[in-house]
Structure formats: structure tokens, C-alpha cells
Write an enzyme that holds these catalytic residues in place. Structure first.
Site, PDB file in Angstrom:
ATOM      1  CG  ASP A  33     -49.826 -19.736 -39.479  1.00 42.47           C
ATOM      2  OD1 ASP A  33     -49.089 -19.013 -40.164  1.00 42.47           O
ATOM      3  OD2 ASP A  33     -49.673 -20.983 -39.393  1.00 42.47           O
ATOM      4  CG  ASN A  91     -40.380 -15.398 -42.804  1.00 43.43           C
ATOM      5  OD1 ASN A  91     -39.511 -14.895 -42.096  1.00 43.43           O
ATOM      6  ND2 ASN A  91     -41.275 -16.247 -42.336  1.00 43.43           N
ATOM      7  N   GLY A  97     -36.599 -18.589 -44.834  1.00 41.94           N
ATOM      8  CA  GLY A  97     -37.443 -19.778 -44.732  1.00 41.94           C
ATOM      9  C   GLY A  97     -38.850 -19.540 -45.238  1.00 41.94           C
ATOM     10  CD  GLN A  98     -41.760 -15.554 -49.129  1.00 42.49           C
ATOM     11  OE1 GLN A  98     -40.704 -15.002 -49.441  1.00 42.49           O
ATOM     12  NE2 GLN A  98     -42.914 -15.192 -49.628  1.00 42.49           N
ATOM     13  CG  HIS A 104     -47.401 -14.544 -45.769  1.00 39.62           C
ATOM     14  ND1 HIS A 104     -46.777 -15.075 -46.873  1.00 39.62           N
ATOM     15  CD2 HIS A 104     -46.798 -15.100 -44.702  1.00 39.62           C
ATOM     16  CE1 HIS A 104     -45.853 -15.940 -46.493  1.00 39.62           C
ATOM     17  NE2 HIS A 104     -45.830 -15.963 -45.169  1.00 39.62           N
ATOM     18  CG  HIS A 106     -46.111 -14.686 -40.048  1.00 39.45           C
ATOM     19  ND1 HIS A 106     -46.480 -16.006 -39.888  1.00 39.45           N
ATOM     20  CD2 HIS A 106     -45.320 -14.658 -41.157  1.00 39.45           C
ATOM     21  CE1 HIS A 106     -45.942 -16.749 -40.843  1.00 39.45           C
ATOM     22  NE2 HIS A 106     -45.227 -15.959 -41.635  1.00 39.45           N
TER      23      HIS A 106
END
Ligand code: AMP
Length: 118
Positions: A33, A91, A97-98, A104, A106
Site C-alpha cells: 500500500d 471496505n 470509506g472505500q 481488494h 488489505h
């Protein structure tokens, strides 16, 4: 909602944005990230056009779903997180809050991750 072909992860998959994957096969890519929230913070994305986890679960083929989760295990082992543990988060939509509308996960670890919701 239609899949946005120009989201940043779609552009990474097409090679339009540079990225150094730490894992890559026909089903999934993994890369660090840009804004790591823990010592290890890797994103695992499917190679298909899936907006979020719900879209992936309902639209992807069984082979792709299996390949994606097998990629997760491979990345976990590659990073040594299979022995220390890790947290996976995904998310979905506005309330989460995507930021990037391409499914994906995390993968957070490399140190104690802390409370589930901070
Ligand atoms: P989310 O809020 O779950 O959609 O998370 C999107 C994540 O993608 C954020 O943690 C960003 O830091 C990360 N991100 C955005 N652009 C890139 C990029 N080009 N390379 C790596 N990570 C990115």
C-alpha cells in the site's frame, strides 16, 4: 453501479500506473500500500473487474475465487505472516470509506495490529 475501468487498480493491472507486485498470477496481484498503516500493509486484488467483495462473490468464477484466496495464502507465507498472524480487511461502499472501487483485501501485520476498529 458499473465497474469504473479507470480506477487506479484497473490502471495498475493494465500497466498504466507503475507498481512492483510482490505476487502476481492470473488470478491476483499483491503490492505494498502507498500509505502503509502498519509495518506490513499489502493489498491483494483480483485480476478481474470486480467492484467490491460482494461483487466478487457474485460475479467471479469459482476458479477465480479459489485462485484469489490461494494467492492470499501464498502472500501470507511469503511475508511470514502465516506464523505471526495478520488481519485482513475489505471496505465496501460509502460508509466504509472505500477509496478504490476495485475489490481488494488489505493485509496488515508485521507487528501487533491493535483494536479491530480504531
Ligand atoms: P480502500 O479505502 O479500502 O479503497 O483502500 C485503498 C487503498 O489503496 C488505500 O490504502 C491507498 O493508500 C491505496 N492506494 C491507492 N493508490 C495506490 C497505488 N497506486 N499503489 C498502492 N496503493 C495505493
Amino acid at each position: 453501479m458499473a465497474y469504473d475501468q479507470n480506477n487506479v487498480f484497473a490502471r495498475i493491472l493494465r500497466g498504466e500506473i507503475s507498481c512492483t507486485p510482490i505476487f502476481k498470477n492470473e488470478f491476483a496481484w499483491a503490492f505494498h500500500d502507498l500509505r502503509p498503516q502498519r509495518k506490513t500493509h499489502v493489498l491483494l486484488i483480483p485480476t478481474g473487474a470486480n467492484i467490491d467483495a460482494a461483487d466478487f462473490a457474485t460475479s467471479a468464477s469459482v476458479a477465480h475465487m479459489q485462485g484469489f484466496w490461494q494467492a492470499f495464502v501464498a502472500v501470507q507465507q511469503q511475508l511470514g505472516l502465516d506464523s505471526t498472524g495478520c488481519r485482513i480487511i475489505s471496505n465496501l461502499g460509502a460508509d466504509s470509506g472505500q477509496e478504490v472501487p476495485h475489490f481488494h483485501v488489505h493485509i496488515l501485520g508485521g507487528e501487533p495490529v491493535g483494536p479491530l476498529v480504531g
